[in-house]
Design a protein around this motif. Sequence first.
Motif, PDB file in Angstrom:
ATOM      1  N   ARG A 172     -30.421  20.338  69.637  1.00 52.66           N
ATOM      2  CA  ARG A 172     -30.560  19.921  71.044  1.00 52.66           C
ATOM      3  C   ARG A 172     -30.824  18.427  71.149  1.00 52.66           C
ATOM      4  NH1 ARG A 172     -35.040  23.562  73.050  1.00 52.66           N
ATOM      5  NH2 ARG A 172     -35.909  21.545  73.594  1.00 52.66           N
ATOM      6  N   PHE A 173     -31.701  17.926  70.288  1.00 52.92           N
ATOM      7  CA  PHE A 173     -32.029  16.500  70.266  1.00 52.92           C
ATOM      8  C   PHE A 173     -30.768  15.679  70.000  1.00 52.92           C
ATOM      9  CE2 PHE A 173     -33.192  12.694  67.903  1.00 52.92           C
ATOM     10  CZ  PHE A 173     -34.216  12.159  68.662  1.00 52.92           C
ATOM     11  N   SER A 192     -28.357  15.736  72.939  1.00 55.58           N
ATOM     12  CA  SER A 192     -28.881  14.897  74.014  1.00 55.58           C
ATOM     13  C   SER A 192     -28.655  13.417  73.712  1.00 55.58           C
ATOM     14  CB  SER A 192     -30.367  15.185  74.216  1.00 55.58           C
ATOM     15  OG  SER A 192     -30.889  14.429  75.277  1.00 55.58           O
ATOM     16  N   GLU A 250     -35.940  15.452  76.564  1.00 55.29           N
ATOM     17  CA  GLU A 250     -35.680  16.138  75.302  1.00 55.29           C
ATOM     18  C   GLU A 250     -36.536  15.546  74.183  1.00 55.29           C
ATOM     19  OE1 GLU A 250     -34.580  18.910  72.891  1.00 55.29           O
ATOM     20  OE2 GLU A 250     -33.753  18.879  74.911  1.00 55.29           O
TER      21      GLU A 250
END
Length: 183
Positions: free
Chosen positions: A130-131, A134, A151
Amino acid sequence: MDTNLDLKTREGLPEALRLLLEDFPRDEWQHHANFAGLVAFWLDRHMMFRRLCDMLRTDAEAAIDGRLAASQWNPRLSRFGGMLVQQLHGHHQIEDMHYFPVLSRREAALTRGFDILDRDHHAMDGLLDRFTRSANGVLQGQAEAGAFHSEALSFEAMLLRHLEDEEDLIVPVILKHGPDGLQ
């Protein structure tokens, strides 16, 4: 496993897994004969992760406030974000495949703690993904700094929880038994 021990919700390791910490309190670690070498190196790696998270978060805040232009922020985000993700993946692999099994055998009563930390690593794979997505959204011009900042805050909070718990469990075991067979 108890959902209270999930990385997203726990406030620390259960007291039963922190017993060695009573014999080896944090403020005395640096003075212990087994601190130099492996423990010092390992804690330095953790400090690097903390500093990278702090830098990435404060850079995002500066970008949101207009104090850091995209032409300055994007190369830093790419370089330091990539470093954080790559170094964490490698660090976790070494711990899961080598350190955790060896240390668990040295202190069998703490096996549950090593299982929790291993589970954290699997949860962090999703967080790292996810990081990365983002950060890539920002770098590709498809996301705003605010979205990345949110995030980064979430990621940093969970990473800091994991690092503290990992240190509380692992450092006392190494101080007690020494680094032999770990390096």
